[in-house]
Design an enzyme around this catalytic site. Structure first.
Site, PDB file in Angstrom:
ATOM      1  N   ARG A  49       2.504  12.654  -4.812  1.00 36.12           N
ATOM      2  CA  ARG A  49       2.393  11.242  -5.297  1.00 36.12           C
ATOM      3  C   ARG A  49       1.399  10.776  -4.008  1.00 36.12           C
ATOM      4  O   ARG A  49       0.924  11.263  -3.192  1.00 36.12           O
ATOM      5  CB  ARG A  49       3.790  10.483  -5.243  1.00 36.12           C
ATOM      6  CG  ARG A  49       4.654  10.927  -4.540  1.00 36.12           C
ATOM      7  CD  ARG A  49       4.654  10.670  -3.008  1.00 36.12           C
ATOM      8  NE  ARG A  49       4.223   9.346  -3.053  1.00 36.12           N
ATOM      9  CZ  ARG A  49       3.943   8.783  -1.581  1.00 36.12           C
ATOM     10  NH1 ARG A  49       3.465   9.760  -0.702  1.00 36.12           N
ATOM     11  NH2 ARG A  49       3.293   7.621  -1.331  1.00 36.12           N
ATOM     12  N   GLY A  50       0.921   9.249  -4.246  1.00 36.66           N
ATOM     13  CA  GLY A  50       0.123   8.793  -3.452  1.00 36.66           C
ATOM     14  C   GLY A  50      -1.477   9.157  -4.259  1.00 36.66           C
ATOM     15  O   GLY A  50      -1.689  10.090  -4.483  1.00 36.66           O
ATOM     16  N   ALA A  51      -2.104   7.823  -4.280  1.00 32.12           N
ATOM     17  CA  ALA A  51      -3.258   7.763  -5.126  1.00 32.12           C
ATOM     18  C   ALA A  51      -4.206   8.883  -4.845  1.00 32.12           C
ATOM     19  O   ALA A  51      -4.674   9.631  -5.636  1.00 32.12           O
ATOM     20  CB  ALA A  51      -3.744   6.293  -5.116  1.00 32.12           C
ATOM     21  N   ARG A  92      -0.180  10.268 -14.615  1.00 31.54           N
ATOM     22  CA  ARG A  92      -0.088   8.758 -14.120  1.00 31.54           C
ATOM     23  C   ARG A  92      -1.025   8.019 -14.575  1.00 31.54           C
ATOM     24  O   ARG A  92      -2.096   8.058 -14.318  1.00 31.54           O
ATOM     25  CB  ARG A  92       0.266   8.644 -12.734  1.00 31.54           C
ATOM     26  CG  ARG A  92       1.765   9.373 -12.374  1.00 31.54           C
ATOM     27  CD  ARG A  92       2.301   9.341 -10.984  1.00 31.54           C
ATOM     28  NE  ARG A  92       2.870   7.895 -10.628  1.00 31.54           N
ATOM     29  CZ  ARG A  92       3.189   7.533  -9.484  1.00 31.54           C
ATOM     30  NH1 ARG A  92       3.024   8.274  -8.388  1.00 31.54           N
ATOM     31  NH2 ARG A  92       3.728   6.493  -9.162  1.00 31.54           N
ATOM     32  N   GLN A 193       9.998   5.816  -0.573  1.00 32.84           N
ATOM     33  CA  GLN A 193       9.008   6.315   0.062  1.00 32.84           C
ATOM     34  C   GLN A 193       8.866   5.946   1.636  1.00 32.84           C
ATOM     35  O   GLN A 193       8.400   6.907   2.484  1.00 32.84           O
ATOM     36  CB  GLN A 193       7.361   6.062  -0.521  1.00 32.84           C
ATOM     37  CG  GLN A 193       7.317   6.652  -1.783  1.00 32.84           C
ATOM     38  CD  GLN A 193       7.571   5.736  -3.034  1.00 32.84           C
ATOM     39  OE1 GLN A 193       8.665   5.067  -2.999  1.00 32.84           O
ATOM     40  NE2 GLN A 193       6.988   5.662  -4.025  1.00 32.84           N
ATOM     41  N   ASP A 234      -3.530   1.530  -4.763  1.00 33.04           N
ATOM     42  CA  ASP A 234      -3.657   2.461  -6.147  1.00 33.04           C
ATOM     43  C   ASP A 234      -4.891   2.358  -6.850  1.00 33.04           C
ATOM     44  O   ASP A 234      -5.504   3.312  -7.432  1.00 33.04           O
ATOM     45  CB  ASP A 234      -2.477   2.543  -6.912  1.00 33.04           C
ATOM     46  CG  ASP A 234      -1.325   3.542  -6.162  1.00 33.04           C
ATOM     47  OD1 ASP A 234      -0.552   2.939  -5.263  1.00 33.04           O
ATOM     48  OD2 ASP A 234      -1.199   4.696  -6.657  1.00 33.04           O
ATOM     49  N   LYS A 245       2.034  -0.117  -4.463  1.00 30.88           N
ATOM     50  CA  LYS A 245       3.510   0.005  -4.683  1.00 30.88           C
ATOM     51  C   LYS A 245       4.140  -1.396  -4.796  1.00 30.88           C
ATOM     52  O   LYS A 245       4.031  -2.516  -4.179  1.00 30.88           O
ATOM     53  CB  LYS A 245       4.106   0.730  -3.405  1.00 30.88           C
ATOM     54  CG  LYS A 245       5.578   1.010  -3.337  1.00 30.88           C
ATOM     55  CD  LYS A 245       5.797   1.605  -4.752  1.00 30.88           C
ATOM     56  CE  LYS A 245       5.298   3.012  -4.988  1.00 30.88           C
ATOM     57  NZ  LYS A 245       5.496   3.368  -6.528  1.00 30.88           N
TER      58      LYS A 245
HETATM   59  O1  MRU Z   1       4.468   5.975  -6.766  1.00 31.57           O
HETATM   60  P1  MRU Z   1       3.649   6.437  -5.508  1.00 31.57           P
HETATM   61  O2  MRU Z   1       4.559   6.819  -4.361  1.00 31.57           O
HETATM   62  O3  MRU Z   1       2.450   7.489  -5.999  1.00 31.57           O
HETATM   63  O4  MRU Z   1       2.774   5.090  -4.717  1.00 31.57           O
HETATM   64  C1  MRU Z   1       2.136   5.180  -3.767  1.00 31.57           C
HETATM   65  C2  MRU Z   1       1.312   4.175  -3.269  1.00 31.57           C
HETATM   66  O5  MRU Z   1       1.673   3.270  -3.889  1.00 31.57           O
HETATM   67  C3  MRU Z   1       0.733   4.074  -2.156  1.00 31.57           C
HETATM   68  O6  MRU Z   1       0.488   2.812  -1.310  1.00 31.57           O
HETATM   69  C4  MRU Z   1      -0.705   4.475  -2.653  1.00 31.57           C
HETATM   70  O7  MRU Z   1      -1.025   5.398  -3.418  1.00 31.57           O
HETATM   71  C5  MRU Z   1      -1.919   4.476  -1.421  1.00 31.57           C
HETATM   72  S1  MRU Z   1      -1.646   6.212  -0.775  1.00 31.57           S
HETATM   73  C6  MRU Z   1      -2.638   6.360   0.396  1.00 31.57           C
END
Ligand code: MRU
Length: 342
Positions: A49-51, A92, A193, A234, A245
């Site tokens: 996870r994480g963009a 996603r 997270q 994201d 988030k």
């Molecule tokens: O649902 P997630 O854990 O994928 O959400 C991640 C986030 O919201 C992060 O802040 C975002 O992807 C930036 S990560 C470098």
């Protein structure tokens, strides 16, 4: 596992190993994928996870798809890979890095002289470029912080969420390397997270971190202990509106009230150049089971849950967006466009 080996994604030569982030911090377990459908499932289930990490995983997923189909189906491999691209695109909806990576790979696939080797090389380049961007943003963001002491971050934006190093957490790492700071991390409900990943990552780095309940953020700001909030993104619209988030919008509103500055850190792969404002952004809603205690999951239960996992912070509440191509103070469309084609 030490700080040199925190890697969400590892290419083995013939498969993609994905660190199952659902099991951290208790267990460090890698799952191995040899096809695109498996990678899509790893993204949808939040093993990865994480963009930026989602985008990189998808690029390797396409490399796996081409490796699978290129020799076995010489006449139809492009159509089969296209089916896998569609599967990955459904994994996603909010992180635009997923679609940025899929578009980059698709453009390459439409060219001539495409082989499994050229596709894999492009996936590796997307991975390497992200790490490079993270390091640049780390330095640019740290320059802005100067001697600032108290920093609050949200979600996980570190090596686990990116190709390596991190976006917001990269800035925190770079800033901490210059001088010690006091770092606070939100738990980041419901998936935790912050508590499970950010606290763990910072501890791996030898950086002390204080965890707070999300609901303690207002009182923390009121105490004067925090001068910057630093978050990732994201998807960022052309005017600077930022999806991140769930809880980020609330932090930005609180920051205004308390005179705390708001920094968003994201590579340009997170900017959606087709989207003028956040009005049309798709916000992922995840299963209510992620939020509800098991006793409420029975049939005919009167208790349900609303579980949007991102929210949108209007550009007007953001002091600065840090990209690898430069910083945008008081984000506006003009400022955002200034980093589009440098
Ligand atoms: O649902 P997630 O854990 O994928 O959400 C991640 C986030 O919201 C992060 O802040 C975002 O992807 C930036 S990560 C470098």
């Amino acid at each position: 596992m030490n700080k040199l080996t925190v890697q969400a994604l590892q290419w083995t030569g013939f498969s993609l190993k994905v660190l199952d982030q659902r099991r951290l911090p208790e267990d460090c377990v890698y799952d191995e994928y040899t096809d695109a459908a498996g990678v899509a499932e790893a993204i949808a289930s939040m093993r990865v996870r994480g963009a930026p990490a989602i985008g990189i995983a998808a690029a390797y997923g396409i490399a796996l798809s081409v490796c699978e189909h290129f020799l076995l189906a010489p006449l139809t491999w492009r159509a089969l890979v296209k089916q896998d691209i569609d599967i990955l695109a459904r994994s996603r909806p909010t992180a635009v890095n997923l679609f940025t990576a899929l578009n980059t790979m698709t453009a390459h696939l439409q060219g001539q002289h495409v082989t499994p080797a050229t596709v894999l090389a492009l996936a590796k380049k997307i991975h390497a470029d992200d790490i490079d961007a993270n390091h640049k943003m780390g330095e640019l963001g740290a320059d802005l912080l100067a001697d600032a002491q108290g920093i609050l971050t949200h979600c996980n934006t570190g090596a686990l969420a990116t190709g390596g190093y991190g976006t917001a957490l990269g800035v925190i790492r770079s800033a901490y390397a210059r001088q010690a700071r006091t770092i606070y991390a939100d738990e980041t409900r419901p998936w935790l997270q912050g508590a499970r990943l950010t606290a763990w990552e910072l501890a791996q780095e030898g950086i002390p971190v204080t965890l707070i309940a999300d609901s303690a953020a207002a009182w923390l700001m009121r105490s004067g202990a925090v001068s910057w909030i630093i978050v990732g993104a994201d998807r960022i619209a052309c005017n600077g509106d930022t999806a991140n988030k769930i809880g980020t919008y609330g932090l930005a509103v609180l920051a205004k009230q308390h005179g705390v500055k708001m920094m968003v850190v994201a590579p340009t792969t997170t900017i959606d150049w087709e989207m003028p404002t956040a009005e049309d952004m798709v916000i992922e809603q995840r299963n209510q089971n992620e939020l509800l205690p098991a006793c409420y999951l029975q049939e005919n239960s009167l208790v349900s849950a609303w579980n949007p996992v991102f929210d949108i912070t209007p550009a007007a509440l953001i002091d600065v967006i840090v990209t690898e191509r430069g910083v945008i103070m008081q984000p506006s469309e003009q400022g955002m466009r200034s980093v589009q084609c440098r």
